[in-house]
Design an enzyme around this catalytic site. Structure first.
Site, PDB file in Angstrom:
ATOM      1  CG  HIS A  47     -34.373 -26.258  36.176  1.00  0.00           C
ATOM      2  ND1 HIS A  47     -34.777 -25.206  35.942  1.00  0.00           N
ATOM      3  CD2 HIS A  47     -34.189 -26.592  37.562  1.00  0.00           C
ATOM      4  CE1 HIS A  47     -35.243 -24.734  36.984  1.00  0.00           C
ATOM      5  NE2 HIS A  47     -34.899 -25.415  37.962  1.00  0.00           N
ATOM      6  NE  ARG A  48     -38.239 -24.467  36.940  1.00  0.00           N
ATOM      7  CZ  ARG A  48     -38.349 -23.083  37.302  1.00  0.00           C
ATOM      8  NH1 ARG A  48     -39.357 -22.403  36.659  1.00  0.00           N
ATOM      9  NH2 ARG A  48     -37.931 -22.533  38.312  1.00  0.00           N
ATOM     10  CD  GLU A  74     -36.001 -29.567  38.760  1.00  0.00           C
ATOM     11  OE1 GLU A  74     -36.475 -29.366  39.976  1.00  0.00           O
ATOM     12  OE2 GLU A  74     -36.631 -28.781  37.976  1.00  0.00           O
ATOM     13  CG  ASP A  76     -39.970 -27.738  40.344  1.00  0.00           C
ATOM     14  OD1 ASP A  76     -39.163 -27.990  41.051  1.00  0.00           O
ATOM     15  OD2 ASP A  76     -39.687 -26.818  39.355  1.00  0.00           O
ATOM     16  CG  HIS A  89     -41.383 -23.548  39.510  1.00  0.00           C
ATOM     17  ND1 HIS A  89     -41.824 -22.292  40.073  1.00  0.00           N
ATOM     18  CD2 HIS A  89     -40.056 -23.860  40.220  1.00  0.00           C
ATOM     19  CE1 HIS A  89     -40.728 -21.839  40.848  1.00  0.00           C
ATOM     20  NE2 HIS A  89     -39.770 -22.639  40.950  1.00  0.00           N
ATOM     21  CD  GLU A 156     -38.019 -27.980  44.572  1.00  0.00           C
ATOM     22  OE1 GLU A 156     -37.468 -27.879  43.274  1.00  0.00           O
ATOM     23  OE2 GLU A 156     -38.123 -27.139  45.492  1.00  0.00           O
TER      24      GLU A 156
HETATM   25  O1  G3P Z   1     -34.550 -28.060  42.247  1.00  0.00           O
HETATM   26  C1  G3P Z   1     -33.469 -27.054  41.796  1.00  0.00           C
HETATM   27  C2  G3P Z   1     -33.977 -25.787  41.417  1.00  0.00           C
HETATM   28  O2  G3P Z   1     -34.951 -26.021  40.543  1.00  0.00           O
HETATM   29  C3  G3P Z   1     -34.853 -25.206  42.586  1.00  0.00           C
HETATM   30  O3  G3P Z   1     -35.157 -24.101  42.274  1.00  0.00           O
HETATM   31  O4  G3P Z   1     -37.393 -22.754  42.099  1.00  0.00           O
HETATM   32  O5  G3P Z   1     -36.442 -23.790  40.023  1.00  0.00           O
HETATM   33  O6  G3P Z   1     -37.495 -25.055  41.735  1.00  0.00           O
HETATM   34  P1  G3P Z   1     -36.625 -23.887  41.522  1.00  0.00           P
HETATM   35 CA    CA Z   2     -37.174 -27.653  41.450  1.00  0.00          CA
END
Ligand code: G3P
Ligand code: CA
Length: 302
Positions: A47-48, A74, A76, A89, A156
């Site tokens: 995540h990131r 991941e 954004d 993000h 994303e």
């Molecule tokens: O993309 C899954 C999760 O990352 C969604 O929340 O705010 O961390 O992008 P956020």
């Molecule tokens: Ca995300």
């Protein structure tokens, strides 16, 4: 007495696992054209990047995620004033750089001058490293050029209403680097969004890209069969907030043969819970931790 409780617990766990295995087998046969089924692979999504250890959305963070054996990086996406897709993000550069302003009002050249790492050293001194100082915000192209086709990307579309043309630019980039396969298994990417419209646009532009509908809940999550079936018309899975779901929610999604990748699962306790509920992957800031928990979980259920 203690022992019999333990035995009873083990017995319940075994029954749970048999149920889990049976449901995943049913799931697998329906899902062959998409991603690996959970009995082959429960996905670890960095995540990131491995953002618990390095500044989010920087090359070192993604590299750590890959070194820790994450399945997907991941990312954004935001779009600059001059139309470049960058990894960030927030809609502003304020939190994760030394600059201020909205991404949509800044050119790529301006964003490239910002320091995207020093904030992390200040905020997380226990994980601070001198080399994080002065890191640049990467573009999507730079990330793909760095990690290539040997890596997988879980991208994303953030705030797509703010960035007209974002989906077209994304597909153009993915095509340029040949990251789109004929189905989920052969594709190097999954596209995720909270925006159904954005996902449907991507689906229209490139129908074989696997899509995941992100879902945010302010209360304990509920979802109807009808809502799930609608999502199924364009997506292969959902990404709900982990803190709002429970086992029944996970099982309901799975019974419709959809993947479920909750965000963001960071503690070992929550990771074990997610696995027991039957998720098919998780977003985590601690890629290595989830790898360890998966290993232990599989061993305990052998
Ligand atoms: O993309 C899954 C999760 O990352 C969604 O929340 O705010 O961390 O992008 P956020
Ligand atoms: Ca995300």
């Amino acid at each position: 007495m203690k022992k019999s409780f333990k035995k009873m617990g083990l017995c319940l766990l075994s029954v749970g696992f048999i149920f889990h295995a049976a449901s995943t087998i049913a799931f697998a046969s329906k899902d062959e054209a998409n991603l690996p089924s959970p009995e082959e692979k429960i996905l670890t999504i960095s995540h990131r990047g491995a953002s618990g250890y390095a500044p989010e959305h920087t090359i070192p963070s993604y590299r750590l995620g890959e070194q820790m054996k994450g399945d997907y990086i991941e990312i954004d996406l935001q779009m600059t004033k001059d139309g470049s897709l960058i990894a960030m993000h927030d809609e502003t550069v304020n939190r994760t750089t030394n600059g201020t302003g909205r991404v949509k009002d800044l050119t790529l050249k301006e964003i490239k001058q910002l320091d995207a790492g020093s904030w992390f050293n200040r905020q997380y001194p226990q994980n601070a490293k001198p080399e994080y100082e002065g890191l640049q915000v990467p573009t999507l192209e730079e990330i793909i050029q760095t990690f290539g086709k040997g890596s997988k990307y879980y991208i994303e579309t953030k705030s797509p209403e703010v960035y007209p043309g974002m989906e077209e630019k994304l597909i153009e980039t993915l095509k340029k680097y040949k990251l789109i396969g004929s189905n989920g298994r052969s594709s190097n990417v999954i596209i995720q969004s909270f925006s159904k419209e954005s996902l449907q646009k991507v689906h229209h532009l490139s129908p074989t890209i696997p899509l995941v509908q992100l879902l945010s809940y302010s209360e304990p999550a509920t979802i109807t069969d009808e809502e799930i079936e609608t999502i199924k018309t364009y997506a292969i899975g959902v990404g709900p907030s982990f803190s709002r779901i429970d086992k029944a929610y996970v099982q309901k999604i799975r019974s419709h043969h959809l993947h479920i990748h909750p965000y963001t699962v960071n503690t070992e306790e929550d990771m074990r819970k997610a696995l027991e509920w039957g998720v098919t992957g998780v977003f985590t800031n601690y890629t290595d931790r989830f790898q360890k928990v998966i290993k232990e979980f599989k061993k305990a259920h052998e």
